[in-house]
Design an enzyme around this catalytic site. Structure first.
Site, PDB file in Angstrom:
ATOM      1  CE  LYS A   1       3.024 -15.659  14.279  1.00 23.84           C
ATOM      2  NZ  LYS A   1       3.735 -16.146  13.121  1.00 23.84           N
TER       3      LYS A   1
ATOM      4  CE1 TYR B   1       6.297 -23.253  10.149  1.00 28.41           C
ATOM      5  CE2 TYR B   1       5.378 -21.255  11.097  1.00 28.41           C
ATOM      6  CZ  TYR B   1       5.393 -22.632  10.995  1.00 28.41           C
ATOM      7  OH  TYR B   1       4.521 -23.395  11.736  1.00 28.41           O
TER       8      TYR B   1
ATOM      9  CG  ASP C   1       2.941 -15.892   5.309  1.00 27.98           C
ATOM     10  OD1 ASP C   1       2.167 -15.235   6.046  1.00 27.98           O
ATOM     11  OD2 ASP C   1       3.411 -17.002   5.628  1.00 27.98           O
TER      12      ASP C   1
END
Ligand SMILES: *Cc1c(COP(=O)(O)O)cnc(C)c1O
Length: 429
Positions: A267, A144, A239
């Site tokens: 995050k 994702y 990522d």
């Protein structure tokens, strides 16, 4: 436990917000119950509007690595807010943030701040395409990278949880530029690179995959991706929105000693405020406007509140910190393994550092998307509810990982392991 107020508020929210939530996984659909509404959180604990307090293993899906409402982070946010919350003009905080990131992550020489992980990955592939003058990207099934159109193809947890592997609204023309390879399968990558000879701009990968449950790269995988990127002349994008600052100071690239061309971050970098970033060599990053031709901008990018919260967190992440977090993570892992053995539960636990997923499965290993989707979703839903009832707040999906924070204390860990044992015993009767 009484959930009366949360159930009532969820009904009201559904009237005015699609599905009652601003991000789909929060609706608790795959655990067959109504979501809890949060009123506050401090340290390792989170409290809902009915007054139930839980030990939190979601950590806001990763960011809260120091635990909630850390005193120093609150102080930094308050002091910065008193001077104004946004100017849309440069501040010294942004330079300090960039210097901090560069000092922690050796593959980054210049970095651009954005407002979410999604923005970071979208911008990173635009930059890769602009820099290489090629169009295709390769991504891995079950990985994702946020909800950008190019990535909503075999996109892991959010979409998996709802059984929507692809999303309507993504045009065929966009989708055709995204090529899908299998995680931990270098041959599947090389085949795509050969078939699309010299037209692939970048390979983007979660170096440790956390969005199909936790799946670790095998020994050769990341090194192999580096070699293939060099051989076929495309960029390698890690990522690290989830793994950055979590697995080690420099994330998975430090842990596995493989350097990407571009890194995306999110995050933890915002300390609980909305932040993302992407960075790489000076040569690549200077392709961005205003120096270069690739456009990317943001009204609130580098926002002072977000920078000060994020910097305060990053400043605490020294080697000592990761040693302490590893001790916490290891003791939880060991306790769960003992429980699995003593209750004869058929399950696999994948862990790297403070990320962990328990898969209910007959398989011996979970190494890719195909393995992950075979896990027992019904059993997970029951497990989730049994844990919630015992005051343990887990990610409400079988395809997510637990995120441990440094705020977890010995009694939290003991309580978790005991609750896990009781839940596994009940599941087996
Ligand atoms: C969470 C996540 C994203 C998206 O970040 P948002 O801030 O939710 O947009 C991208 N990539 C990975 C690996 C993630 O875990």
């Amino acid at each position: 436990m009484d959930f009366t107020k949360s159930i009532k508020e969820f009904k009201l929210a559904q009237e005015v917000i699609p599905g009652g939530v601003n991000s789909p996984v929060r609706a608790f659909k795959s655990v067959n119950c109504s979501p809890i509404f949060i009123s506050k959180a401090k340290g390792s604990k989170i409290t809902d509007i009915d007054g139930n307090t839980y030990i939190d293993f979601v950590s806001s899906w990763g960011p809260m690595i120091l635990g909630h409402a850390h005193d120093d982070v609150l102080k930094a946010i308050n002091e910065t807010a008193a001077r104004g919350t946004s100017y849309g003009a440069p501040t010294i905080l942004e330079t300090q943030m960039a210097e901090k990131i560069i000092s922690m992550i050796p593959s980054i020489e210049k970095v651009r701040m954005v407002n979410s992980g999604t923005e970071a990955t979208m911008s990173a592939i635009r930059l890769a395409r602009g820099y290489t003058n090629k169009e295709y990207i390769i991504k891995f099934s079950g990985n994702y990278h946020g909800h950008g159109d190019s990535f909503l193809i075999k996109a892991g947890s959010g979409a998996m949880t709802l059984g929507l592997p692809d999303s309507p609204g993504v045009t065929k023309n966009t989708a055709k530029d995204t090529l899908i390879a299998n995680y931990n399968d270098l041959k599947s990558v090389e085949r795509l690179l050969i078939d699309h000879n010299n037209k692939v701009a970048a390979i983007i990968v979660e170096p440790v995959a956390g969005n199909m449950g936790l799946v670790l790269p095998n020994n050769e995988f990341l090194k192999g991706l580096r070699e293939l990127s060099d051989k076929y002349n495309c960029l390698l994008i890690f990522d690290e929105v989830m793994t950055g600052f979590r697995l080690a100071r420099a994330g998975a690239q430090e842990y596995y000693n493989v350097l990407p061309d571009i890194t995306t971050l999110g995050k933890i970098i915002g300390g609980g405020l909305p932040v993302g970033a992407y960075g790489g060599s000076k040569e690549i990053m200077d392709f961005l406007a205003p120096n270069g031709p690739v456009y990317q901008a943001g009204t609130l990018s580098g926002n002072p509140l977000a920078m000060s919260a994020g910097l305060t967190v990053l400043n605490k992440l020294d080697n000592n910190f990761y040693e302490k977090l590893e001790i916490i993570s290891k003791s939880i892992h060991q306790g769960m393994l003992d429980n699995i053995t003593s209750t004869k539960t058929k399950a696999v636990i994948n862990r790297n550092g403070s990320m962990l997923t328990l898969f209910f499965t007959d398989k011996k290993e979970i190494n890719n998307y195909e393995d992950a989707i075979c896990c027992d979703k019904e059993k997970f839903a029951n497990y989730f509810q049994l844990m919630l009832d015992q005051g343990i707040y887990l990610p409400p999906s079988p395809y997510e990982c637990l995120f441990f924070s440094s705020a977890l204390e010995k009694e939290d860990i003991d309580k978790f392991i005991n609750a896990n044992k009781i839940a596994l015993e009940k599941l087996n009767t």
